[in-house]
Design a protein around this motif. Structure first.
Motif, PDB file in Angstrom:
ATOM      1  N   ILE A  40      -6.467   2.754  -3.048  1.00 52.17           N
ATOM      2  CA  ILE A  40      -6.438   2.668  -1.583  1.00 52.17           C
ATOM      3  C   ILE A  40      -7.764   2.118  -1.065  1.00 52.17           C
ATOM      4  N   ALA A  41      -8.859   2.557  -1.658  1.00 50.96           N
ATOM      5  CA  ALA A  41     -10.186   2.080  -1.228  1.00 50.96           C
ATOM      6  C   ALA A  41     -10.317   0.577  -1.450  1.00 50.96           C
ATOM      7  N   THR A  42      -9.808   0.104  -2.586  1.00 47.52           N
ATOM      8  CA  THR A  42      -9.862  -1.336  -2.871  1.00 47.52           C
ATOM      9  C   THR A  42      -9.006  -2.117  -1.890  1.00 47.52           C
ATOM     10  N   GLU A  43      -7.794  -1.607  -1.632  1.00 45.14           N
ATOM     11  CA  GLU A  43      -6.893  -2.260  -0.682  1.00 45.14           C
ATOM     12  C   GLU A  43      -7.514  -2.293   0.718  1.00 45.14           C
ATOM     13  N   LEU A  44      -8.180  -1.189   1.077  1.00 45.74           N
ATOM     14  CA  LEU A  44      -8.821  -1.112   2.385  1.00 45.74           C
ATOM     15  C   LEU A  44      -9.967  -2.112   2.493  1.00 45.74           C
ATOM     16  N   GLN A  45     -10.771  -2.191   1.456  1.00 47.06           N
ATOM     17  CA  GLN A  45     -11.897  -3.138   1.461  1.00 47.06           C
ATOM     18  C   GLN A  45     -11.406  -4.584   1.548  1.00 47.06           C
ATOM     19  N   MET A  46     -10.358  -4.870   0.785  1.00 47.93           N
ATOM     20  CA  MET A  46      -9.811  -6.237   0.812  1.00 47.93           C
ATOM     21  C   MET A  46      -9.236  -6.557   2.187  1.00 47.93           C
ATOM     22  N   GLY A  47      -8.550  -5.579   2.786  1.00 47.27           N
ATOM     23  CA  GLY A  47      -7.980  -5.785   4.111  1.00 47.27           C
ATOM     24  C   GLY A  47      -9.047  -6.000   5.163  1.00 47.27           C
ATOM     25  N   ALA A  49     -12.085  -7.106   4.615  1.00 46.47           N
ATOM     26  CA  ALA A  49     -12.714  -8.404   4.353  1.00 46.47           C
ATOM     27  C   ALA A  49     -11.837  -9.538   4.875  1.00 46.47           C
ATOM     28  N   ARG A  50     -10.505  -9.419   4.662  1.00 44.41           N
ATOM     29  CA  ARG A  50      -9.596 -10.466   5.135  1.00 44.41           C
ATOM     30  C   ARG A  50      -9.558 -10.500   6.660  1.00 44.41           C
ATOM     31  N   ARG A  51      -9.599  -9.344   7.315  1.00 43.07           N
ATOM     32  CA  ARG A  51      -9.623  -9.298   8.780  1.00 43.07           C
ATOM     33  C   ARG A  51     -10.848 -10.036   9.330  1.00 43.07           C
ATOM     34  N   ASN A  52     -11.997  -9.750   8.722  1.00 42.77           N
ATOM     35  CA  ASN A  52     -13.234 -10.402   9.167  1.00 42.77           C
ATOM     36  C   ASN A  52     -13.187 -11.914   8.923  1.00 42.77           C
ATOM     37  N   GLU A  53     -12.643 -12.271   7.763  1.00 43.54           N
ATOM     38  CA  GLU A  53     -12.549 -13.696   7.400  1.00 43.54           C
ATOM     39  C   GLU A  53     -11.599 -14.421   8.353  1.00 43.54           C
ATOM     40  N   ALA A  54     -10.444 -13.790   8.626  1.00 42.74           N
ATOM     41  CA  ALA A  54      -9.451 -14.420   9.507  1.00 42.74           C
ATOM     42  C   ALA A  54      -9.962 -14.504  10.934  1.00 42.74           C
ATOM     43  N   SER A  55     -10.664 -13.462  11.375  1.00 40.95           N
ATOM     44  CA  SER A  55     -11.215 -13.473  12.742  1.00 40.95           C
ATOM     45  C   SER A  55     -12.191 -14.626  12.917  1.00 40.95           C
ATOM     46  N   LYS A  56     -13.000 -14.857  11.903  1.00 41.01           N
ATOM     47  CA  LYS A  56     -13.963 -15.974  11.948  1.00 41.01           C
ATOM     48  C   LYS A  56     -13.237 -17.314  11.933  1.00 41.01           C
ATOM     49  N   ALA A  57     -12.141 -17.364  11.148  1.00 40.99           N
ATOM     50  CA  ALA A  57     -11.403 -18.633  11.010  1.00 40.99           C
ATOM     51  C   ALA A  57     -10.662 -19.006  12.288  1.00 40.99           C
ATOM     52  N   ILE A  58     -10.357 -18.005  13.146  1.00 38.75           N
ATOM     53  CA  ILE A  58      -9.652 -18.297  14.398  1.00 38.75           C
ATOM     54  C   ILE A  58     -10.489 -19.235  15.264  1.00 38.75           C
ATOM     55  N   GLY A  59     -11.765 -18.907  15.389  1.00 39.58           N
ATOM     56  CA  GLY A  59     -12.660 -19.749  16.193  1.00 39.58           C
ATOM     57  C   GLY A  59     -12.804 -21.139  15.614  1.00 39.58           C
ATOM     58  N   GLN A  60     -12.840 -21.198  14.293  1.00 36.22           N
ATOM     59  CA  GLN A  60     -12.984 -22.504  13.639  1.00 36.22           C
ATOM     60  C   GLN A  60     -11.736 -23.359  13.876  1.00 36.22           C
ATOM     61  N   ALA A  61     -10.557 -22.707  13.793  1.00 40.62           N
ATOM     62  CA  ALA A  61      -9.307 -23.449  14.002  1.00 40.62           C
ATOM     63  C   ALA A  61      -9.203 -23.945  15.437  1.00 40.62           C
ATOM     64  N   LYS A  62      -9.574 -23.095  16.384  1.00 33.96           N
ATOM     65  CA  LYS A  62      -9.525 -23.504  17.792  1.00 33.96           C
ATOM     66  C   LYS A  62     -10.516 -24.628  18.066  1.00 33.96           C
ATOM     67  N   GLY A  63     -11.662 -24.550  17.384  1.00 36.42           N
ATOM     68  CA  GLY A  63     -12.662 -25.597  17.564  1.00 36.42           C
ATOM     69  C   GLY A  63     -12.158 -26.955  17.100  1.00 36.42           C
ATOM     70  N   LYS A  64     -11.239 -26.955  16.156  1.00 39.89           N
ATOM     71  CA  LYS A  64     -10.665 -28.204  15.639  1.00 39.89           C
ATOM     72  C   LYS A  64      -9.399 -28.595  16.386  1.00 39.89           C
ATOM     73  N   GLY A  65      -9.000 -27.738  17.325  1.00 34.93           N
ATOM     74  CA  GLY A  65      -7.783 -28.016  18.073  1.00 34.93           C
ATOM     75  C   GLY A  65      -6.525 -27.664  17.319  1.00 34.93           C
ATOM     76  N   ASP A  66      -6.638 -26.893  16.253  1.00 39.22           N
ATOM     77  CA  ASP A  66      -5.480 -26.514  15.426  1.00 39.22           C
ATOM     78  C   ASP A  66      -4.910 -25.200  15.966  1.00 39.22           C
ATOM     79  N   GLU A  67      -4.145 -25.300  17.061  1.00 38.83           N
ATOM     80  CA  GLU A  67      -3.643 -24.107  17.731  1.00 38.83           C
ATOM     81  C   GLU A  67      -2.633 -23.352  16.876  1.00 38.83           C
ATOM     82  N   GLU A  68      -1.843 -24.095  16.103  1.00 40.75           N
ATOM     83  CA  GLU A  68      -0.832 -23.438  15.263  1.00 40.75           C
ATOM     84  C   GLU A  68      -1.488 -22.512  14.237  1.00 40.75           C
ATOM     85  N   THR A  69      -2.544 -23.010  13.570  1.00 37.12           N
ATOM     86  CA  THR A  69      -3.263 -22.186  12.594  1.00 37.12           C
ATOM     87  C   THR A  69      -3.948 -21.011  13.273  1.00 37.12           C
TER      88      THR A  69
END
Length: 427
Positions: A40-47, A49-69
């Motif tokens: 559970i601890a590993t799954e939580l850490q991975m989740g 980490a993925r949340r933080n990674e995806a949150s950062k990627a949202i801004g990058q996608a919007k910056g490129k105009g990739d609204e779908e992503t």
């Protein structure tokens, strides 16, 4: 508390050691919980980490105009935000079960501790002193004491069973015994005198192993504190959650305090006399030491307790407790049993225990070995009575009694008695 790493690597040995104490096998259940907790601890850490990674990627996608992503990532982050709290709650639940299970287990006995079920299986190690030969029939302290100021009736009327009121010369004798013991343990045996709190919180009682298993042995205040059953609790917890330097060790402490025990489960045992009280005084000895020195410290501390009996010239024997008679926190215990001629038997007056790292792990108390910048180890702790004051009073009364009902004051106590050399029956 036990080391999960050791259990993972030695499950059969762990169960075998518990079996010597009469406890059933638990390694399989512990390790299953441990594996689930780590998954559970590993799954939580991975989740996370993925949340933080995806949150950062949202801004990058919007910056490129990739609204779908960006929308897909926002949906994923939303799902993670909903699922992660459930995982966190599951982790708390599983880790709590694992901690509770570990906390309830007794310490593992040393290899030289005899296997047995009760006091009948203890092993006598040494015996000192020849019991005095009386030219009259010696009586028990419960009959000898009242004319000398050991007032059982007033104590019972005031507070109920297992309370006693001491008067005059009897109170002076008890004080003399206590002060003599403190001087012996500080001046001669190298312990630092302390005046610790008599009330402690849950975490302190947990640290030395009284909680959760032995809560019924305590008295509890209305604000949730516990009256100490022994100053071992206060003294040992004085290093709670600390990282000590190796040069700080050993730490040797002593205290004279009142102690309070509900005596749950002792109905019918020692109801007569001054042996088993709800309130009593004890001089406690505690040591916090390097793991390499805990065995030698156990022998040294036992000799410190014995030194009181030797000075008072009270015959006694030293007994190695078997696995079934040893306290839950101890890995090895010596009992000192003093001779009581009125009862024609030896009775326990001190238990001296080596707890190894068991309490250190519960208190999260470590030390940093010399030369190490980051690595730490758990300290080893030891405790013992040096001695129980009331039981020593009983031993003095019975061993030094005279035919006329008086009691001669032992030579070692005379400097503390203000000129009283004999306790005389009160008129």
């Amino acid at each position: 508390m036990h080391d999960l790493k050791y259990i993972r690597e030695n499950p059969a040995d762990f169960d075998a050691a518990l079996a010597r104490r009469g406890a059933g096998p638990v390694a399989t259940e512990l390790l299953a919980l441990d594996e689930e907790n780590r998954r559970i601890a590993t799954e939580l850490q991975m989740g996370q980490a993925r949340r933080n990674e995806a949150s950062k990627a949202i801004g990058q996608a919007k910056g490129k105009g990739d609204e779908e992503t960006a929308q897909a990532l926002m949906t994923e982050v939303g799902e993670l935000k909903a699922s992660l709290p459930l995982l966190e709650e599951k982790e708390r639940e599983v880790s709590g079960r694992l901690k509770d299970m570990l906390a309830a287990l007794p310490n593992l006995p040393d290899s030289d501790v005899p296997i047995g079920e009760n006091e009948d299986d203890n092993v006598e190690i040494t015996r000192w002193g020849d019991p005095r030969k009386f030219d009259f029939e010696p009586v028990e302290h419960s009959d000898l004491g009242p004319p000398l100021g050991l007032d059982f009736e007033t104590g019972v009327k005031m507070s109920g069973a297992r309370f006693t009121f001491l008067r005059g010369q009897m109170a002076r004798l008890q004080r003399a015994i206590a002060q003599f013991m403190l001087d012996k343990q500080t001046v001669e045996n190298g312990h630092t005198e302390c005046a610790p709190p008599l009330l402690v919180r849950d975490d302190a009682a947990f640290g030395t192993g009284q909680l959760p298993k032995f809560a019924e042995d305590f008295f509890r205040t209305t604000d949730g504190r516990w009256l100490i059953s022994t100053s071992e609790i206060s003294l040992t917890n004085s290093v709670r959650e600390q990282i000590l330097e190796e040069a700080d060790l050993p730490i040797r402490l002593t205290a004279l305090t009142p102690c309070f025990r509900s005596e749950a489960g002792s109905a019918g045992k020692d109801t007569k006399g001054y042996i088993r009280q709800h309130q009593f005084e004890k001089v406690e000895l505690v040591a916090i030491v390097h793991p390499d020195l805990s065995e030698s410290e156990h022998e040294r501390m036992t000799k410190a307790a014995e030194s009181v009996l030797l000075a008072l010239e009270l015959p006694y024997r030293k007994v190695l407790l078997c696995t079934g008679d040893m306290g839950a926190t101890a890995r090895k215990t010596y009992d000192l049993e003093v001779w009581l001629p009125g009862q024609d038997t030896y009775r326990e007056i001190s238990s001296i225990s080596n707890c190894g790292p068991y309490q250190g792990r519960r208190m999260n108390t470590r030390f940093r070995p010399e030369g190490e910048k980051k690595g730490t180890e758990f300290v080893h702790t030891l405790n013992g009575s040096g001695l129980a004051v009331g039981r020593t009073l009983v031993a003095v009364l019975e061993n030094y009694q005279q035919e006329d009902g008086s009691v001669t004051v032992p030579e070692a106590l005379k400097p503390y008695m203000g000129g009283i050399e004999k306790l005389e029956p009160l008129s």
